[in-house]
Design an enzyme around this catalytic site. Structure first.
Site, PDB file in Angstrom:
ATOM      1  N   ASP A 162       0.849  -1.183   0.000  1.00 19.03           N
ATOM      2  CA  ASP A 162       0.000   0.000   0.000  1.00 19.03           C
ATOM      3  C   ASP A 162       0.885   1.233   0.000  1.00 19.03           C
ATOM      4  O   ASP A 162       1.783   1.339   0.831  1.00 19.03           O
ATOM      5  CB  ASP A 162      -0.904  -0.009   1.235  1.00 19.03           C
ATOM      6  CG  ASP A 162      -1.724   1.257   1.331  1.00 19.03           C
ATOM      7  OD1 ASP A 162      -2.530   1.497   0.427  1.00 19.03           O
ATOM      8  OD2 ASP A 162      -1.547   2.014   2.297  1.00 19.03           O
ATOM      9  N   ASP A 212      -1.144   0.369   6.365  1.00 18.38           N
ATOM     10  CA  ASP A 212      -1.294   1.066   7.642  1.00 18.38           C
ATOM     11  C   ASP A 212      -2.742   1.355   8.006  1.00 18.38           C
ATOM     12  O   ASP A 212      -3.039   1.676   9.148  1.00 18.38           O
ATOM     13  CB  ASP A 212      -0.506   2.379   7.609  1.00 18.38           C
ATOM     14  CG  ASP A 212      -1.036   3.352   6.564  1.00 18.38           C
ATOM     15  OD1 ASP A 212      -1.705   2.898   5.621  1.00 18.38           O
ATOM     16  OD2 ASP A 212      -0.781   4.566   6.697  1.00 18.38           O
ATOM     17  N   ASP A 217      -6.672  -1.735   4.671  1.00 16.69           N
ATOM     18  CA  ASP A 217      -5.622  -2.686   4.273  1.00 16.69           C
ATOM     19  C   ASP A 217      -5.731  -4.019   5.020  1.00 16.69           C
ATOM     20  O   ASP A 217      -5.081  -4.993   4.637  1.00 16.69           O
ATOM     21  CB  ASP A 217      -4.230  -2.092   4.559  1.00 16.69           C
ATOM     22  CG  ASP A 217      -3.962  -0.827   3.768  1.00 16.69           C
ATOM     23  OD1 ASP A 217      -4.370  -0.787   2.595  1.00 16.69           O
ATOM     24  OD2 ASP A 217      -3.367   0.107   4.320  1.00 16.69           O
ATOM     25  N   GLU A 267      28.225 -40.974  14.943  1.00 17.04           N
ATOM     26  CA  GLU A 267      28.093 -41.673  16.229  1.00 17.04           C
ATOM     27  C   GLU A 267      27.291 -42.963  16.065  1.00 17.04           C
ATOM     28  O   GLU A 267      27.688 -44.031  16.550  1.00 17.04           O
ATOM     29  CB  GLU A 267      27.404 -40.765  17.248  1.00 17.04           C
ATOM     30  CG  GLU A 267      28.260 -39.629  17.760  1.00 17.04           C
ATOM     31  CD  GLU A 267      27.521 -38.815  18.801  1.00 17.04           C
ATOM     32  OE1 GLU A 267      26.842 -39.426  19.650  1.00 17.04           O
ATOM     33  OE2 GLU A 267      27.618 -37.577  18.766  1.00 17.04           O
ATOM     34  N   ASN A 278      28.721 -35.192  22.411  1.00 16.74           N
ATOM     35  CA  ASN A 278      27.541 -34.363  22.167  1.00 16.74           C
ATOM     36  C   ASN A 278      27.659 -32.981  22.796  1.00 16.74           C
ATOM     37  O   ASN A 278      27.282 -31.974  22.192  1.00 16.74           O
ATOM     38  CB  ASN A 278      26.282 -35.055  22.696  1.00 16.74           C
ATOM     39  CG  ASN A 278      25.823 -36.166  21.774  1.00 16.74           C
ATOM     40  OD1 ASN A 278      25.829 -36.004  20.566  1.00 16.74           O
ATOM     41  ND2 ASN A 278      25.460 -37.307  22.322  1.00 16.74           N
ATOM     42  N   THR A 336      32.203 -31.694  21.708  1.00 17.25           N
ATOM     43  CA  THR A 336      32.684 -31.760  20.330  1.00 17.25           C
ATOM     44  C   THR A 336      31.623 -31.304  19.333  1.00 17.25           C
ATOM     45  O   THR A 336      31.939 -30.684  18.320  1.00 17.25           O
ATOM     46  CB  THR A 336      33.123 -33.202  19.998  1.00 17.25           C
ATOM     47  OG1 THR A 336      33.902 -33.698  21.072  1.00 17.25           O
ATOM     48  CG2 THR A 336      33.946 -33.244  18.729  1.00 17.25           C
TER      49      THR A 336
END
Length: 575
Positions: free
Chosen positions: A1, A351, A355, A420, A445, A448
């Site tokens: 708008d 605004d 709208d 893993e 976990n 690392t």
């Protein structure tokens, strides 16, 4: 708008037209100032004290108006609609009365206090005008209907013109042509054009003597909203005004950034077509020298009159920006819906109350936080605290950066966790002792995986992040190819982890690295895979201790503990 989003919504009058001695003689006056301060600038030209056309226009601007201006917290601001506040300021400049911070609108207040208002015919998007019915004063024995609205709509409903001497003369074809040229000139210079007109006497019918009572015949006319256009017909035109709503400073650069980032900006406004196109040129929606026509600029009604296929072709074409003028709330919804139906991700900015439906319908509704209405804010998904269009572009860049960092984070975590899982699975499949004990997996976990992945999540955005086209909304975060890459990396990590474990047990030398210095006893791969049968092995007598770095030793009491207590060094290599 456009209004209030791409522009500041700080309206101010820049040009004023009244009529001279004849209908085709227009008096053009430039209006100074660029704020809501009534003393900021004035109206050029000779005094208008005896100009009935100008004075009647001032009266209409004051009475067809609920807004005002005030001086508060060190600056002038409007109270009410910015367009109407700008007209109130124009009244003070036309009348030339002395204003101050404590008495901002003496002229407007005088005109309002001297008038008795019986009814207001509210603005309607079809007739694009509003009017008030006022008790007759010294100039008119009957009631007077004062009308203001979009120039082209009001002019079409006028049959006479009020000259500077106060005479009502016929609106000839020549005069109408001159007026239309003035309107087009203002619109092409990005000015919003308004016309002022009135109607009095027997032409008002039952409203001529209306006294505001419910029992009066005129009351039924006022209750019929559909008949307002008929009431506002056969009008006397007395003046025109051109108002400017300057574009926000940051908008042109933001639109250029959008273009580079593969984002199209479509402007939708209720303004005149020429005004909308002029603003679009200023903010860069239309490029310099770009041809403007039905392929990229239409009124709301022209767009609705197209077939669905032509609407889609117009919206989805590759030839530059798009502008829709004289648009109604339903047109905004239609445009958003069509774009969404074509698979486009649509953000709607706005605004105003009108709208809200389109803001709600869009994938992302963006409301203005300062100038926006509460209705618009409630209907939206995002509110701009600073009303800065550039903030939307910055949000897009931040969103792209977050998405890229999220992908890097997930890629790292998935490939690491696949490693893993693969190491545990391969260890079990080969019958090896557990390569990593639970506390070591927890260490992997927490230490690392966690910190590096978190660091990836805070990567700064790529320098060219707003030069890349946007990804499709249905793009998968993990595609088959990406998942295959994760599996390759994960399996490599898994095999390497298990390989390091097995290498220590089965050899004294691995890839040029001497593993025999610690004094451990190498075994065969078969023994490692059948370690559970250790108790039945004959002649199995490994060394019951070996050294570690720093002068330490790992010791165990029985040969078979070589695969439990004695795996400490192999597990460390795996870790």
């Amino acid at each position: 708008d456009k209004t209030g989003t791409l522009t500041t919504n700080q309206m101010c009058a820049k040009r004023f037209f009244s009529f001279g001695a004849t209908a085709d003689k227009l008096t053009t006056r430039e209006v100074g100032g660029s704020s809501f301060d009534p003393s900021d600038g004035g109206v050029s030209g000779a005094s208008m004290s005896g100009d009935e056309s100008a004075n009647m226009s001032a009266t209409i601007c004051a009475l067809c108006n609920e807004a005002s201006v005030e001086y508060k917290e060190g600056k002038w601001r409007c109270v009410g609609a910015p367009t109407e506040a700008a007209l109130a300021v124009l009244v003070e400049k036309i009348l030339g009365e002395k204003t101050s911070t404590s008495n901002a609108m003496p002229g407007v207040n005088r005109l309002r206090s001297s008038a008795t208002k019986y009814a207001t015919l509210e603005f309607d998007r079809n007739r694009k005008s509003m009017s008030v019915l006022v008790k007759g004063d010294g100039r008119a024995a009957s009631n007077v209907l004062y009308v203001k609205g979009a120039a082209e709509c009001v002019i079409d409903r006028c049959t006479k013109v009020l000259t500077s001497s106060g005479k009502e003369v016929a609106l000839t074809a020549k005069a109408k042509s001159e007026i239309s040229k003035a309107v087009e000139d203002m619109a092409s210079n990005a000015l919003r054009t308004l016309a002022f007109a009135y109607k009095t006497g027997s032409g008002l019918g039952d409203l001529e003597k209306y006294d505001g009572g419910d029992k009066h015949k005129g009351h039924k006319i006022l209750q019929n909203i559909a008949g307002y256009e008929a009431v506002e017909s056969d009008l006397v035109l007395c003046g025109l005004a051109g108002l400017v709503d300057p574009p926000r400073e940051e908008v042109k650069g933001a639109i250029a950034e959008c273009d580079k980032a593969g984002i199209r900006v479509i402007v939708i406004t209720g303004d005149n077509k020429l005004t909308a196109e002029a603003i679009a040129k200023q903010i860069g929606v239309f490029e310099e020298g770009e041809k403007i026509g039905p392929h990229n600029s239409l009124t709301g009604r022209e767009f609705v009159d197209l077939s669905r296929d032509k609407q889609i072709a117009m919206l989805m074409g590759d030839n530059g920006g798009r502008v829709f003028s004289r648009a109604e709330p339903k047109h905004k919804q239609d445009i958003v819906k069509l774009l969404k139906d074509q698979g486009e991700v649509t953000a709607m900015t706005g605004d105003g109350v009108n709208d809200a439906p389109a803001l709600k319908l869009a994938d992302i509704g963006v409301a203005m936080g300062i100038a926006g209405t509460e209705v618009a804010k409630e209907a939206s998904d995002m509110v701009l605290a600073d009303d800065n269009f550039n903030s939307i572009v910055a949000a897009v860049a931040e969103g792209r950066s977050i998405y890229n960092n999220m992908k890097a984070f997930i890629r790292y975590m998935i490939s690491s966790n696949i490693g893993e899982v693969a190491s545990i699975f391969i260890t079990a499949a080969l019958g090896f002792p557990e390569g990593l004990i639970p506390v070591q997996l927890l260490w992997v976990n927490l230490v690392t995986d966690g910190p590096p992945a978190t660091a990836l999540g805070f990567n700064p955005p790529d320098l060219d992040i707003m030069r890349k086209p946007p990804r499709r909304s249905d793009d998968s975060l993990i595609t088959p190819w990406v998942f295959f890459r994760y599996m390759v990396v994960g399996m490599y990590v898994g095999f390497a982890t298990v390989g390091a474990f097995a290498a220590w047990y089965t050899s004294t030398n691995f890839m040029g690295i001497d593993l025999s210095g610690d004094g451990h006893t190498p075994i065969s791969m078969e023994q490692l895979m059948t370690w559970g049968e250790c108790e039945s092995w004959k002649g199995f007598s490994p060394s019951l201790s070996y050294s570690t770095s720093g002068g330490g030793r790992v010791s165990f009491s029985t040969p078979c503990e070589y695969f439990t207590v004695g795996k400490a060094k192999a597990s460390t290599l795996s870790l």
